[in-house]
Design a protein around this motif. Structure first.
Motif, PDB file in Angstrom:
ATOM      1  N   LYS A  54     -83.339  66.649   9.306  1.00 14.96           N
ATOM      2  CA  LYS A  54     -83.050  67.935   9.962  1.00 14.96           C
ATOM      3  C   LYS A  54     -81.833  67.866  10.897  1.00 14.96           C
ATOM      4  CE  LYS A  54     -86.310  70.213   8.065  1.00 14.96           C
ATOM      5  NZ  LYS A  54     -85.899  70.847   6.799  1.00 14.96           N
ATOM      6  N   ILE A  55     -81.462  66.665  11.334  1.00 14.24           N
ATOM      7  CA  ILE A  55     -80.298  66.595  12.232  1.00 14.24           C
ATOM      8  C   ILE A  55     -79.024  67.055  11.523  1.00 14.24           C
ATOM      9  CG2 ILE A  55     -81.258  64.790  13.727  1.00 14.24           C
ATOM     10  CD1 ILE A  55     -79.336  62.784  12.358  1.00 14.24           C
ATOM     11  N   VAL A  56     -79.001  66.907  10.198  1.00 16.14           N
ATOM     12  CA  VAL A  56     -77.802  67.315   9.451  1.00 16.14           C
ATOM     13  C   VAL A  56     -77.651  68.839   9.499  1.00 16.14           C
ATOM     14  CG1 VAL A  56     -76.628  67.288   7.222  1.00 16.14           C
ATOM     15  CG2 VAL A  56     -77.975  65.304   7.955  1.00 16.14           C
ATOM     16  N   ALA A  57     -78.764  69.544   9.252  1.00 17.30           N
ATOM     17  CA  ALA A  57     -78.717  71.009   9.301  1.00 17.30           C
ATOM     18  C   ALA A  57     -78.405  71.494  10.707  1.00 17.30           C
ATOM     19  CB  ALA A  57     -80.041  71.595   8.817  1.00 17.30           C
ATOM     20  N   VAL A  58     -79.039  70.889  11.697  1.00 18.93           N
ATOM     21  CA  VAL A  58     -78.820  71.319  13.085  1.00 18.93           C
ATOM     22  C   VAL A  58     -77.360  71.087  13.494  1.00 18.93           C
ATOM     23  CG1 VAL A  58     -79.426  70.847  15.495  1.00 18.93           C
ATOM     24  CG2 VAL A  58     -81.223  71.082  13.780  1.00 18.93           C
ATOM     25  N   ALA A  59     -76.813  69.943  13.113  1.00 12.01           N
ATOM     26  CA  ALA A  59     -75.410  69.658  13.430  1.00 12.01           C
ATOM     27  C   ALA A  59     -74.486  70.653  12.734  1.00 12.01           C
ATOM     28  CB  ALA A  59     -75.051  68.227  13.010  1.00 12.01           C
ATOM     29  N   SER A  60     -74.804  70.978  11.498  1.00 11.32           N
ATOM     30  CA  SER A  60     -73.979  71.910  10.741  1.00 11.32           C
ATOM     31  C   SER A  60     -74.058  73.323  11.333  1.00 11.32           C
ATOM     32  CB  SER A  60     -74.437  71.907   9.280  1.00 11.32           C
ATOM     33  OG  SER A  60     -73.770  72.907   8.557  1.00 11.32           O
ATOM     34  N   LEU A  61     -75.268  73.771  11.640  1.00 13.08           N
ATOM     35  CA  LEU A  61     -75.440  75.148  12.128  1.00 13.08           C
ATOM     36  C   LEU A  61     -74.853  75.335  13.520  1.00 13.08           C
ATOM     37  CD1 LEU A  61     -79.079  75.761  10.862  1.00 13.08           C
ATOM     38  CD2 LEU A  61     -76.998  76.716   9.906  1.00 13.08           C
ATOM     39  N   THR A  62     -74.982  74.331  14.370  1.00 15.73           N
ATOM     40  CA  THR A  62     -74.430  74.452  15.726  1.00 15.73           C
ATOM     41  C   THR A  62     -72.928  74.168  15.738  1.00 15.73           C
ATOM     42  OG1 THR A  62     -75.015  72.158  16.157  1.00 15.73           O
ATOM     43  CG2 THR A  62     -76.550  73.834  16.952  1.00 15.73           C
ATOM     44  N   ASP A  63     -72.428  73.586  14.636  1.00 18.85           N
ATOM     45  CA  ASP A  63     -71.005  73.288  14.501  1.00 18.85           C
ATOM     46  C   ASP A  63     -70.535  72.237  15.509  1.00 18.85           C
ATOM     47  OD1 ASP A  63     -68.622  73.714  13.077  1.00 18.85           O
ATOM     48  OD2 ASP A  63     -67.838  75.005  14.655  1.00 18.85           O
ATOM     49  N   VAL A  64     -71.431  71.295  15.866  1.00 19.19           N
ATOM     50  CA  VAL A  64     -70.989  70.194  16.729  1.00 19.19           C
ATOM     51  C   VAL A  64     -69.977  69.335  15.969  1.00 19.19           C
ATOM     52  CG1 VAL A  64     -73.092  70.115  18.140  1.00 19.19           C
ATOM     53  CG2 VAL A  64     -72.935  68.703  16.076  1.00 19.19           C
ATOM     54  N   ALA A  65     -69.138  68.603  16.725  1.00 19.98           N
ATOM     55  CA  ALA A  65     -68.097  67.796  16.082  1.00 19.98           C
ATOM     56  C   ALA A  65     -68.684  66.582  15.381  1.00 19.98           C
ATOM     57  CB  ALA A  65     -67.065  67.360  17.111  1.00 19.98           C
ATOM     58  N   CYS A  66     -69.694  65.969  16.014  1.00 17.63           N
ATOM     59  CA  CYS A  66     -70.335  64.814  15.398  1.00 17.63           C
ATOM     60  C   CYS A  66     -71.670  64.526  16.062  1.00 17.63           C
ATOM     61  CB  CYS A  66     -69.442  63.581  15.464  1.00 17.63           C
ATOM     62  SG  CYS A  66     -69.209  62.953  17.124  1.00 17.63           S
ATOM     63  N   VAL A  67     -72.481  63.748  15.354  1.00 17.31           N
ATOM     64  CA  VAL A  67     -73.744  63.252  15.885  1.00 17.31           C
ATOM     65  C   VAL A  67     -73.541  61.782  16.226  1.00 17.31           C
ATOM     66  CG1 VAL A  67     -76.205  62.887  15.414  1.00 17.31           C
ATOM     67  CG2 VAL A  67     -74.979  64.781  14.289  1.00 17.31           C
ATOM     68  N   VAL A  68     -73.961  61.353  17.429  1.00 18.70           N
ATOM     69  CA  VAL A  68     -73.947  59.933  17.763  1.00 18.70           C
ATOM     70  C   VAL A  68     -75.380  59.502  18.029  1.00 18.70           C
ATOM     71  CG1 VAL A  68     -73.101  58.144  19.301  1.00 18.70           C
ATOM     72  CG2 VAL A  68     -71.623  60.085  18.742  1.00 18.70           C
ATOM     73  N   LEU A  69     -75.875  58.612  17.194  1.00 20.83           N
ATOM     74  CA  LEU A  69     -77.229  58.100  17.354  1.00 20.83           C
ATOM     75  C   LEU A  69     -77.198  56.952  18.359  1.00 20.83           C
ATOM     76  CD1 LEU A  69     -78.105  58.074  13.561  1.00 20.83           C
ATOM     77  CD2 LEU A  69     -78.821  59.765  15.246  1.00 20.83           C
ATOM     78  N   ALA A  70     -77.979  57.068  19.409  1.00 21.12           N
ATOM     79  CA  ALA A  70     -77.969  56.083  20.484  1.00 21.12           C
ATOM     80  C   ALA A  70     -78.971  54.967  20.224  1.00 21.12           C
ATOM     81  CB  ALA A  70     -78.287  56.777  21.807  1.00 21.12           C
ATOM     82  N   GLU A  71     -78.849  53.893  20.977  1.00 18.90           N
ATOM     83  CA  GLU A  71     -79.818  52.793  21.022  1.00 18.90           C
ATOM     84  C   GLU A  71     -80.085  52.165  19.648  1.00 18.90           C
ATOM     85  OE1 GLU A  71     -82.530  52.822  24.037  1.00 18.90           O
ATOM     86  OE2 GLU A  71     -82.097  54.832  24.792  1.00 18.90           O
ATOM     87  N   GLY A  72     -79.045  52.119  18.817  1.00 15.49           N
ATOM     88  CA  GLY A  72     -79.166  51.425  17.541  1.00 15.49           C
ATOM     89  C   GLY A  72     -79.950  52.159  16.469  1.00 15.49           C
ATOM     90  N   VAL A  73     -80.254  53.440  16.723  1.00 17.27           N
ATOM     91  CA  VAL A  73     -80.979  54.231  15.718  1.00 17.27           C
ATOM     92  C   VAL A  73     -80.084  54.413  14.498  1.00 17.27           C
ATOM     93  CG1 VAL A  73     -81.845  56.559  15.206  1.00 17.27           C
ATOM     94  CG2 VAL A  73     -82.427  55.444  17.370  1.00 17.27           C
ATOM     95  N   THR A  74     -80.693  54.353  13.312  1.00 20.27           N
ATOM     96  CA  THR A  74     -79.907  54.597  12.108  1.00 20.27           C
ATOM     97  C   THR A  74     -80.653  55.577  11.211  1.00 20.27           C
ATOM     98  OG1 THR A  74     -78.640  53.545  10.348  1.00 20.27           O
ATOM     99  CG2 THR A  74     -80.807  52.584  10.851  1.00 20.27           C
ATOM    100  N   VAL A  75     -80.069  55.923  10.064  1.00 25.00           N
ATOM    101  CA  VAL A  75     -80.678  56.933   9.192  1.00 25.00           C
ATOM    102  C   VAL A  75     -80.900  56.348   7.803  1.00 25.00           C
ATOM    103  CG1 VAL A  75     -79.562  58.834  10.423  1.00 25.00           C
ATOM    104  CG2 VAL A  75     -78.444  57.837   8.412  1.00 25.00           C
ATOM    105  N   ASP A  76     -81.751  57.015   7.006  1.00 27.81           N
ATOM    106  CA  ASP A  76     -81.930  56.540   5.634  1.00 27.81           C
ATOM    107  C   ASP A  76     -80.813  57.106   4.740  1.00 27.81           C
ATOM    108  OD1 ASP A  76     -82.678  59.119   4.831  1.00 27.81           O
ATOM    109  OD2 ASP A  76     -84.794  58.717   5.202  1.00 27.81           O
ATOM    110  N   ASP A  77     -80.774  56.624   3.499  1.00 30.99           N
ATOM    111  CA  ASP A  77     -79.677  56.976   2.589  1.00 30.99           C
ATOM    112  C   ASP A  77     -79.586  58.471   2.334  1.00 30.99           C
ATOM    113  OD1 ASP A  77     -78.870  54.407   2.396  1.00 30.99           O
ATOM    114  OD2 ASP A  77     -79.877  53.995   0.497  1.00 30.99           O
ATOM    115  N   ARG A  78     -80.739  59.123   2.271  1.00 28.14           N
ATOM    116  CA  ARG A  78     -80.734  60.555   1.958  1.00 28.14           C
ATOM    117  C   ARG A  78     -80.025  61.340   3.067  1.00 28.14           C
ATOM    118  NH1 ARG A  78     -85.597  64.536   2.089  1.00 28.14           N
ATOM    119  NH2 ARG A  78     -84.515  66.417   1.482  1.00 28.14           N
ATOM    120  N   VAL A  79     -80.275  60.961   4.306  1.00 28.17           N
ATOM    121  CA  VAL A  79     -79.628  61.634   5.433  1.00 28.17           C
ATOM    122  C   VAL A  79     -78.119  61.396   5.380  1.00 28.17           C
ATOM    123  CG1 VAL A  79     -79.464  61.744   7.960  1.00 28.17           C
ATOM    124  CG2 VAL A  79     -81.698  61.467   6.856  1.00 28.17           C
TER     125      VAL A  79
END
Lengths: 109, 140
Positions: A54-79
């Motif tokens: 869901k972070i992809v949709a939220v980032a797209s809809l809010t039109d933020v420049a980028c998402v930065v995941l803190a504390e070493g969090v990562t995403v799966d391939d689908r994201v």
């Protein structure tokens, strides 16, 4: 400042950077997605530890420049793949949200 | 007055991970129509919140977006359980979302307030056991 330049300065690790030449300005930090949708502004750097699809949709809809995941969090391939398709920039960092925010603040001084 | 452009979507209530696709499509369509970015942001966020609500609470539903010369209307209709107390549901922080949804970052009680925040008018009709209809308008 472009997303590329910001990421280089903060030594962020790229996950998906389909639109790295976008301009970024200001920061929003938050994990509750509706809260982010209510408050984040266009061109913000959005710092979060939330990593589901869901972070992809939220980032797209809010039109933020980028998402930065803190504390070493990562995403799966689908994201990652969805972010590439939707033009959403995502980076990760070992730093905390606070450390990232203070580093961003000193960049724009 | 020319006829409105109508976009119609079926919102699938089975799969939460794909919920929100209609709003992302609307964003794309509005961009192609040359609508201003700030209007696109308002419409697509308000619709996304509505779409997410329909999937969480109502097993899906239908969404219509009508684009007129002077406004965009978003109509969301579901046959879910209805909203027991609309005033309470409109309060920031009030939520009946289940824990699995909260763990994904939703259920903060901001959905309906965001829909109101990003639209110029919002009207909710709801009947328990029958469903909910929400009409939102964003002026151009």
């Amino acid at each position: 400042m472009t997303v590329y330049e910001m990421a280089k300065q903060l030594e962020l690790t790229p996950i998906a950077v389909p639109e790295g030449d976008r301009n970024c300005a200001g920061v929003y930090i938050g994990d509750l997605l509706s809260w982010v949708m209510g408050r984040a502004k266009s061109e913000n750097v959005w710092i979060t530890i939330m990593s589901n699809i869901k972070i992809v949709a939220v980032a797209s809809l809010t039109d933020v420049a980028c998402v930065v995941l803190a504390e070493g969090v990562t995403v799966d391939d689908r994201v990652r793949e969805t972010a590439e398709q939707k033009g959403v920039n995502i980076y990760t960092s070992e730093k905390t949200a606070y450390e990232l925010a203070t580093a961003l603040a000193s960049l724009t001084k | 007055m020319t006829d409105a452009v109508r976009l119609h979507f079926l919102v699938d209530g089975e799969d939460f991970t794909s919920a929100g696709q209609a709003s992302v499509q609307v964003k794309k369509n509005l961009r192609q129509l040359g609508i201003a970015p700030e209007i696109i942001r308002k419409v697509s966020i308000a619709m996304y919140e509505g779409e997410i609500n329909m999937v969480i609470h109502a097993g899906g539903g239908e969404a219509d977006v009508l684009i007129y010369e002077d406004r965009i209307e978003i109509e969301l209709v579901d046959r879910g359980p209805g909203i027991a107390n609309i005033d309470l549901a409109m309060q920031e922080g009030f939520s009946t979302a289940p824990d699995n949804i909260r763990s994904l970052g939703f259920g903060a009680g901001m959905g309906l307030p965001n829909m109101k925040r990003y639209t110029d008018s919002m009207h909710i009709e709801s009947a328990l056991g029958e469903g909910t209809r929400i009409l939102m308008t964003v002026r151009l």
